[in-house]
Design a protein around this motif. Structure first.
Motif, mmCIF file in Angstrom:
data_model
loop_
_atom_site.group_PDB
_atom_site.id
_atom_site.type_symbol
_atom_site.label_atom_id
_atom_site.label_comp_id
_atom_site.label_asym_id
_atom_site.label_seq_id
_atom_site.Cartn_x
_atom_site.Cartn_y
_atom_site.Cartn_z
ATOM 1 N N CYS A 14 1.103 15.176 2.234
ATOM 2 C CA CYS A 14 0.343 15.399 0.995
ATOM 3 C C CYS A 14 0.499 14.236 0.025
ATOM 4 C CB CYS A 14 0.801 16.690 0.321
ATOM 5 S SG CYS A 14 0.333 18.124 1.280
ATOM 6 N N ARG A 15 1.721 13.713 -0.094
ATOM 7 C CA ARG A 15 1.956 12.587 -0.998
ATOM 8 C C ARG A 15 1.128 11.387 -0.569
ATOM 9 N NH1 ARG A 15 7.243 13.840 -1.147
ATOM 10 N NH2 ARG A 15 7.748 12.312 0.474
ATOM 11 N N GLU A 16 1.112 11.110 0.731
ATOM 12 C CA GLU A 16 0.416 9.902 1.203
ATOM 13 C C GLU A 16 -1.101 10.061 1.132
ATOM 14 O OE1 GLU A 16 2.028 7.696 4.313
ATOM 15 O OE2 GLU A 16 4.074 8.070 3.629
ATOM 16 N N LEU A 17 -1.577 11.236 1.460
ATOM 17 C CA LEU A 17 -3.029 11.438 1.383
ATOM 18 C C LEU A 17 -3.497 11.426 -0.077
ATOM 19 C CD1 LEU A 17 -5.783 11.916 2.543
ATOM 20 C CD2 LEU A 17 -5.140 14.250 3.122
ATOM 21 N N ALA A 18 -2.725 12.044 -0.961
ATOM 22 C CA ALA A 18 -3.084 12.018 -2.386
ATOM 23 C C ALA A 18 -3.064 10.585 -2.906
ATOM 24 C CB ALA A 18 -2.122 12.901 -3.191
ATOM 25 N N ALA A 19 -2.120 9.778 -2.421
ATOM 26 C CA ALA A 19 -2.049 8.369 -2.864
ATOM 27 C C ALA A 19 -3.316 7.631 -2.427
ATOM 28 C CB ALA A 19 -0.801 7.700 -2.290
ATOM 29 N N GLN A 20 -3.803 7.963 -1.236
ATOM 30 C CA GLN A 20 -5.027 7.306 -0.762
ATOM 31 C C GLN A 20 -6.238 7.711 -1.619
ATOM 32 O OE1 GLN A 20 -5.219 7.065 3.484
ATOM 33 N NE2 GLN A 20 -7.451 6.965 3.467
ATOM 34 N N ILE A 21 -6.283 8.991 -1.978
ATOM 35 C CA ILE A 21 -7.382 9.463 -2.837
ATOM 36 C C ILE A 21 -7.270 8.805 -4.218
ATOM 37 C CG2 ILE A 21 -8.374 11.508 -3.958
ATOM 38 C CD1 ILE A 21 -7.373 13.103 -1.435
ATOM 39 N N ALA A 22 -6.046 8.697 -4.709
ATOM 40 C CA ALA A 22 -5.827 8.076 -6.017
ATOM 41 C C ALA A 22 -6.300 6.625 -6.014
ATOM 42 C CB ALA A 22 -4.346 8.152 -6.385
ATOM 43 N N GLN A 23 -6.021 5.943 -4.927
ATOM 44 C CA GLN A 23 -6.446 4.541 -4.811
ATOM 45 C C GLN A 23 -7.975 4.445 -4.848
ATOM 46 O OE1 GLN A 23 -5.365 2.773 -1.098
ATOM 47 N NE2 GLN A 23 -5.441 0.696 -1.873
ATOM 48 N N LEU A 24 -8.626 5.355 -4.138
ATOM 49 C CA LEU A 24 -10.099 5.379 -4.146
ATOM 50 C C LEU A 24 -10.609 5.606 -5.567
ATOM 51 C CD1 LEU A 24 -12.971 5.736 -2.789
ATOM 52 C CD2 LEU A 24 -12.418 8.163 -2.659
ATOM 53 N N VAL A 25 -10.030 6.586 -6.269
ATOM 54 C CA VAL A 25 -10.516 6.932 -7.611
ATOM 55 C C VAL A 25 -10.247 5.792 -8.603
ATOM 56 C CG1 VAL A 25 -10.194 8.565 -9.536
ATOM 57 C CG2 VAL A 25 -10.346 9.413 -7.188
ATOM 58 N N ARG A 26 -9.141 5.072 -8.393
ATOM 59 C CA ARG A 26 -8.868 3.934 -9.288
ATOM 60 C C ARG A 26 -9.858 2.811 -9.032
ATOM 61 N NH1 ARG A 26 -3.018 5.375 -8.610
ATOM 62 N NH2 ARG A 26 -2.499 6.372 -10.589
ATOM 63 N N TYR A 45 -3.534 18.908 -3.650
ATOM 64 C CA TYR A 45 -3.988 19.186 -5.013
ATOM 65 C C TYR A 45 -2.813 19.142 -5.993
ATOM 66 C CZ TYR A 45 -8.246 20.550 -2.527
ATOM 67 O OH TYR A 45 -9.350 20.546 -1.715
ATOM 68 N N GLN A 46 -1.670 19.686 -5.582
ATOM 69 C CA GLN A 46 -0.472 19.631 -6.431
ATOM 70 C C GLN A 46 -0.118 18.186 -6.761
ATOM 71 O OE1 GLN A 46 1.669 22.016 -7.713
ATOM 72 N NE2 GLN A 46 -0.059 23.351 -7.235
ATOM 73 N N GLU A 47 -0.200 17.346 -5.757
ATOM 74 C CA GLU A 47 0.170 15.942 -5.942
ATOM 75 C C GLU A 47 -0.882 15.218 -6.804
ATOM 76 O OE1 GLU A 47 2.873 14.425 -5.497
ATOM 77 O OE2 GLU A 47 2.333 12.301 -5.392
ATOM 78 N N LEU A 48 -2.150 15.557 -6.641
ATOM 79 C CA LEU A 48 -3.178 14.942 -7.498
ATOM 80 C C LEU A 48 -2.962 15.348 -8.954
ATOM 81 C CD1 LEU A 48 -6.425 15.320 -5.305
ATOM 82 C CD2 LEU A 48 -5.120 13.219 -5.744
ATOM 83 N N PHE A 90 -9.059 22.057 -10.508
ATOM 84 C CA PHE A 90 -9.960 21.590 -11.571
ATOM 85 C C PHE A 90 -9.433 21.864 -12.982
ATOM 86 C CE2 PHE A 90 -13.742 22.270 -8.430
ATOM 87 C CZ PHE A 90 -13.422 21.089 -7.783
ATOM 88 N N ASN A 91 -8.759 23.011 -13.190
ATOM 89 C CA ASN A 91 -8.267 23.334 -14.542
ATOM 90 C C ASN A 91 -7.077 22.473 -14.950
ATOM 91 O OD1 ASN A 91 -10.138 25.312 -14.855
ATOM 92 N ND2 ASN A 91 -8.753 27.018 -14.429
ATOM 93 N N HIS A 92 -6.519 21.727 -14.008
ATOM 94 C CA HIS A 92 -5.289 20.979 -14.295
ATOM 95 C C HIS A 92 -5.494 19.475 -14.345
ATOM 96 C CE1 HIS A 92 -3.468 24.839 -13.577
ATOM 97 N NE2 HIS A 92 -4.112 24.890 -12.422
ATOM 98 N N ILE A 93 -6.726 19.036 -14.139
ATOM 99 C CA ILE A 93 -7.027 17.597 -14.221
ATOM 100 C C ILE A 93 -8.194 17.423 -15.188
ATOM 101 C CG2 ILE A 93 -6.101 17.006 -11.929
ATOM 102 C CD1 ILE A 93 -8.940 17.154 -10.815
ATOM 103 N N ASP A 94 -8.587 16.185 -15.451
ATOM 104 C CA ASP A 94 -9.627 15.967 -16.468
ATOM 105 C C ASP A 94 -11.032 15.862 -15.879
ATOM 106 O OD1 ASP A 94 -9.143 13.561 -15.206
ATOM 107 O OD2 ASP A 94 -9.241 12.346 -17.040
#
Ligand code: GLP
Length: 247
Positions: A14-26, A45-48, A90-94
């Motif tokens: 989860c940490r690594e996949l969320a990091a990949q999604i984060a990189q895409l979003v950045r 989702y927790q990690e995001l 969705f309720n926990h992110i912007d």
């Protein structure tokens, strides 16, 4: 082609996949992300959420499309996927809720459903297509709610749920008989148009279906086998989920 990304445990995955999604979003703040429900993506989702709170990852311009929704179901019902996504992410992110799309489970005529399914596909195209699609896999080999028998070129539509899938959801609904018999799901064809796909599976209970999806004959009997037609799919697995794969 299928890529494998195997991790010692679910938390690392989860940490690594969320990091990949984060990189895409950045890199692309207006990224279009396809989200999934079920227990498999929960840790991602927790990690995001953590990355949003602690590292300032912003989803303010992200567009979200969910794979599926039960039918009929009201968004406010506790088992709806609309509610699930709000509670779990969705309720926990912007992210702006007006940029989050989920097929509606509202009871309506077949014709209205069909029109809404066409509109759902059009909305995905209007947003530029899905950049990154997260998938789980059901015990029937379904992706989204594309049950056995779904064709490779299927689009967003109303489907009947397999009894194995309804059994798996029985606890959530307080009994098999309360689980809706139908759902609305993106099609296999819709999913295959995503630029990148990450299928997440963890635990031994998924090992047999993961092995069939990766190594078995490509067949509508196991819809996940159609992912092999996609150029950029990665199976994100913990070790337990790999236990039926040949060495
Ligand atoms: C449901 C969802 C699927 C999900 C599957 C597996 O059927 N519609 O999208 O992949 O459950 O769920 P879990 O991740 O809880 O095993």
């Amino acid at each position: 082609m299928i890529n494998l990304s195997v991790h010692p445990d679910y938390a690392t995955l989860c940490r690594e996949l969320a990091a990949q999604i984060a990189q895409l979003v950045r890199q692309k703040p207006t990224a279009v992300i396809g989200f999934a429900t079920g227990s498999s993506p929960l840790g991602i989702y927790q990690e995001l959420i953590r990355l949003h709170r602690e590292e300032g990852l912003s989803f303010a311009e992200v567009c979200a499309f969910n794979l599926d929704e039960y039918y009929p179901i009201r968004a406010e019902d506790p088992q709806s996927y609309a509610g699930f996504m709000e509670r779990q992410l969705f309720n926990h992110i912007d992210i702006k809720l007006e940029n989050c799309f989920i097929p509606s489970g509202d009871s309506r005529s077949i014709q209205e459903i069909q029109e809404d399914c066409v509109a759902y596909e059009a909305k995905i195209s209007e947003c530029g297509g899905i950049d990154f699609q997260i998938l789980g896999i059901g015990r029937t080999g379904h992706i989204g709610f594309n049950e056995p028998g779904s064709e490779i070129d299927s689009r967003t539509r109303l489907v009947h749920l397999d009894s194995i899938t309804r059994n798996d959801a029985a606890n959530d609904f307080g009994g098999f008989e309360n689980v809706p018999e139908r759902a609305i799901t993106m099609g296999i064809g819709t999913i295959l148009e995503a630029k990148q796909i990450a299928l997440v599976a963890s635990g031994e209970a998924k090992a047999a279906i993961v092995a069939s999806a990766i190594n078995g004959v490509v067949t509508s009997k196991i819809p996940a086998t159609y992912l092999r037609a996609h150029p950029n799919v990665t199976y994100w697995l913990d070790e337990a989920a790999t236990s039926c794969l040949q060495a």
